[in-house]
Design a protein around this motif. Structure first.
Motif, short mmCIF file in Angstrom:
data_model
loop_
_atom_site.label_atom_id
_atom_site.label_comp_id
_atom_site.label_asym_id
_atom_site.label_seq_id
_atom_site.Cartn_x
_atom_site.Cartn_y
_atom_site.Cartn_z
N VAL A 185 0.66 -1.25 -0.09
CA VAL A 185 0.06 0.00 0.49
C VAL A 185 0.88 1.20 -0.06
CG1 VAL A 185 -1.74 1.32 1.23
CG2 VAL A 185 -1.73 -1.22 0.88
N TYR A 186 1.63 1.20 0.69
CA TYR A 186 2.87 2.52 0.49
C TYR A 186 3.87 2.17 -0.90
CZ TYR A 186 1.18 2.90 5.25
OH TYR A 186 0.20 3.17 6.60
N ASN A 187 3.87 1.58 -1.08
CA ASN A 187 4.47 1.10 -2.45
C ASN A 187 5.68 1.23 -2.31
OD1 ASN A 187 5.77 1.31 -5.53
ND2 ASN A 187 6.08 2.96 -5.00
N TYR A 188 6.65 0.18 -0.84
CA TYR A 188 7.41 -0.39 -0.43
C TYR A 188 8.33 0.43 0.21
CZ TYR A 188 5.60 -4.27 -2.31
OH TYR A 188 4.41 -5.97 -2.75
N SER A 189 8.27 1.48 0.79
CA SER A 189 8.22 2.83 0.94
C SER A 189 9.66 2.42 2.37
CB SER A 189 7.83 4.06 1.30
OG SER A 189 6.72 4.05 1.41
#
Length: 317
Positions: free
Chosen positions: A238-242
């Protein structure tokens, strides 16, 4: 005497004609090729050319001598497919037009990460990439809900034409996926899609390949008991793997990909998994494990009870 002379001259002309025809067909005659050829700067040219047909023949060597000893041949990776004559091959290698570039798609990357990675290298345009990807949906044999191709861009090292575009790249990756997972081998496409979703979670969660079947058993066991999957990887998607680490505050995000909040699998894959992850999703280990925790060296500790799970964490913190 004259007659003998003319006879000898006739034989010589005949032999020269035969030799000329032979050389013509050796140089101009076409043969089928389907190979990848690497021309390396720091390697003897004849060694690089060894995979070519008749490269060891006298005609080949003489023709190369005639073509400036091959000094105009450009280094690089070449994909040679189709019918080529010796002349056409040397023309191609001198022009550099058939040169290939190496493009590596890492295992476990999401489509967003793949696009970001390749755009940073200057290889693609993000908008063009997604436009071309959307065009593929109608002919692709597996489910692509709402045009979502997550899971299908197979992670591999590819050799592509030097001037490749978004369409060539996408087409190559999807063909590689279908080579690994032929549609006729998986008649139940919806079941395959569910396994692909599970495989994508395993790809992101398990750093040690041998643990993938064990981890698959944990997730399937949780589902059987009506528990949530509680996978950090699905939340990080969901957090673009950040996020380098998922904290309790991150688990509050309201998304169908939050497997702490919603039971069952997320609606689609969370990355593009390798074949061993799909195999683990189809063939989980037979265990009673319900929990796992990272040991700190890339491997995991698996346990059957929450109490055992907490005790291990307590001892190792």
């Amino acid at each position: 005497m004259k007659k003998i002379f003319y006879n000898i001259a006739g034989v010589i002309v005949f032999l020269i004609t035969i030799l000329g025809v032979f050389l013509f067909w050796q140089i101009k005659g076409r043969e089928d090729y389907n190979l990848t050829l690497m021309i390396e700067k720091n390697q003897p040219l004849m060694k690089s050319l060894a995979p070519l047909k008749k490269s060891n023949s006298l005609v080949f060597k003489l023709y190369l001598k005639f073509r400036n000893d091959g000094k105009n041949i450009k280094a690089g990776q070449y994909q040679i497919e189709g019918k080529y004559s010796l002349k056409e091959l040397i023309d191609l290698l001198e022009s550099g037009k058939g040169r290939m570039v190496k493009v590596t798609i890492p295992e476990g990357f999401s489509i967003s990460q793949i696009v970001e990675h390749l755009e940073k290298l200057g290889h693609i345009n993000k908008d063009e990439f997604y436009t071309e990807l959307n065009k593929m949906a109608k002919d692709f044999p597996y489910p692509t809900p709402n045009g979502n191709f997550e899971g299908y861009l197979y992670p591999e090292t590819y050799y592509l034409p030097e001037k490749y575009d978004e369409k060539i790249l996408i087409d190559t990756m999807l063909k590689e996926f279908l080579k690994k997972f032929p549609s006729e081998k998986y008649p139940d496409k919806e079941e395959f899609y569910q396994k692909l979703i599970m495989a994508s979670i395993l790809e992101r969660e398990a750093l040690v390949k041998s643990e993938k079947p064990i981890m698959a058993s944990v997730f399937y066991n949780r589902m059987k008991k009506g528990m949530t999957l509680s996978s950090d990887a699905t939340v990080n998607f969901v957090y673009n793997y950040s996020k380098k680490r998922i904290y309790y505050k991150d688990l509050k995000v309201d998304s169908p990909y939050n497997t702490y909040k919603y039971k069952g699998l997320p609606p689609a894959p969370i990355c593009n998994p390798a074949i061993d992850s799909v195999e683990a999703a189809y063939n989980p280990a037979n265990t009673d494990f319900l929990f796992f925790v990272a040991k700190g060296d890339g491997s995991h500790y698996f346990s059957k009870t929450y109490k055992e799970h907490l005790e291990f964490q307590k001892k190792n913190n």
